[in-house]
Design a protein around this motif. Sequence first.
Motif, PDB file in Angstrom:
ATOM      1  N   GLN A 126      -8.125   6.701  11.763  1.00 22.76           N
ATOM      2  CA  GLN A 126      -8.209   6.203  10.392  1.00 22.76           C
ATOM      3  C   GLN A 126      -9.039   7.134   9.511  1.00 22.76           C
ATOM      4  O   GLN A 126      -8.690   7.385   8.353  1.00 22.76           O
ATOM      5  CB  GLN A 126      -8.799   4.794  10.382  1.00 22.76           C
ATOM      6  N   TYR A 138      -4.304   2.988  -0.310  1.00 30.26           N
ATOM      7  CA  TYR A 138      -5.123   3.159   0.881  1.00 30.26           C
ATOM      8  C   TYR A 138      -6.281   4.137   0.670  1.00 30.26           C
ATOM      9  O   TYR A 138      -7.031   4.405   1.613  1.00 30.26           O
ATOM     10  CB  TYR A 138      -4.270   3.634   2.059  1.00 30.26           C
ATOM     11  N   ARG A 184      -8.091  -1.260   2.987  1.00 32.03           N
ATOM     12  CA  ARG A 184      -7.985  -0.489   4.217  1.00 32.03           C
ATOM     13  C   ARG A 184      -9.302  -0.482   4.984  1.00 32.03           C
ATOM     14  O   ARG A 184      -9.324  -0.665   6.199  1.00 32.03           O
ATOM     15  CB  ARG A 184      -7.547   0.933   3.886  1.00 32.03           C
ATOM     16  N   GLN A 201      -9.893  -3.760   6.846  1.00 28.66           N
ATOM     17  CA  GLN A 201      -9.158  -3.859   8.104  1.00 28.66           C
ATOM     18  C   GLN A 201      -9.823  -3.038   9.202  1.00 28.66           C
ATOM     19  O   GLN A 201      -9.923  -3.492  10.352  1.00 28.66           O
ATOM     20  CB  GLN A 201      -7.719  -3.392   7.886  1.00 28.66           C
ATOM     21  N   HIS A 256      -7.438   8.839   6.225  1.00 28.26           N
ATOM     22  CA  HIS A 256      -7.842   8.309   4.920  1.00 28.26           C
ATOM     23  C   HIS A 256      -9.123   8.923   4.368  1.00 28.26           C
ATOM     24  O   HIS A 256      -9.472   8.668   3.216  1.00 28.26           O
ATOM     25  CB  HIS A 256      -7.987   6.792   5.013  1.00 28.26           C
TER      26      HIS A 256
END
Length: 422
Positions: free
Chosen positions: A407, A232, A346, A349, A411
């Motif tokens: 997110q 990720y 990732r 998405q 990340h």
Amino acid sequence: MSTLIYWFRQDLRLADNPAFTRACEQADTLLPVYCAPVATSTPWGFERIGAHREYFEQTAASALAGQLSARGSALMQIEGDSVERLVALAHDLSIDTIVCERIAAPEEEAQVKALRAAGLTVEDHWQSTLFTLDELPMAVEELPDVFSTFRRLVEKAHTAARAVIPTPTTIPELPRGVSIEPVTPHTPPHLDSRSAFPYQNQTFQGGEQAAIEHLQQYFRRGLANSYKATRYNLSAVDDSTKFSPWLARGSLSAPQIDQALKAFEGEHSANDSTYWIYFELLWRDYFRLLHLKYGRLLYRASGLKGGSDPGHNPQGFARWCRGETGEALIDAGMRELAATGYISNRVRQIVASYLIFDLKGDWRAGAAWFEAQLVDYDVYSNQGNWLYIAGYGTDPRGGRRFNTTKQADEHDADGAYRSLWA
């Protein structure tokens, strides 16, 4: 004397290519043909194939041509409408049979139907999945509509991957009188040095040899042991396997990856990370099998859900494509995609969710943009993933909306990715 055309589609390799091997066994003379994708416009106002994807696929075809030439054959590379060109070629050479892989997507199925309607025999073979259809623990018509159910059934049955087969020992000679001119390589597009898949480097170009060398070095360096922890991450070459571009072009097969994975596990033992590589191959198979089960229903505006079509936000979509939404993580991802033809799973998405749920855009427009841009564009996975995020596919939760702020915190906590593509 038996003369066949072998039509390379998304299987641009000689090793572990059952359909090509079968053609070599059947034919006295064989003409390998590759039809370059035709540049057309999408309903959304942009070219269907962008420069990054076009160049990467051309490097795969060029590498295949070199392999065939080294074995005394050649690759006829043609442009234009695949059906028209193949029908004309078969007529000119008095050939009545074409062998190819089967691609169970509407346009690709329509091509085969049109070739048959023109009087040609087309032997198309299903071969792009990890498992053969006969080995699955269910009929395609009984494929579960939830991935986790499919996965459990496969694992409970200990379903074995298709065995890898070698490159044919001999390739039939070309038909008499056929002359194949070499194709001038395309000028490569500018590739940003920040790319997480630097396909202009020799080791990342599209051919089979580059694919095999990448597969070998990935496991040799032990990167499989950390895959689950790094998959990720957003921008480094080694964060994920990077098998997908070669899988998409067919320069590498899923059984070849599985074979290398099993060998690595045999030497170093299995762990969560090695299992997760296998898990991703299961997802890849699942999207392919969904196409066999549902076909054109996956291409309706409302997908499997049915009902009303999604709305669209043309201005928002245009800003999204340019990376000018004002949301830093989204803009970073879209700028990376435009500059390199690649973004991490990732980020795919996250940006897909943002287009669908925040900008109220049509998922089909986003899928078309990915089709044009991605060097690892694959019709099955692209359609399946966009349907899944939008809630028009098989996601039991009815779609996946990502909180962009959350997110980014998870990340890209230090903002390095957003700064890299600011």
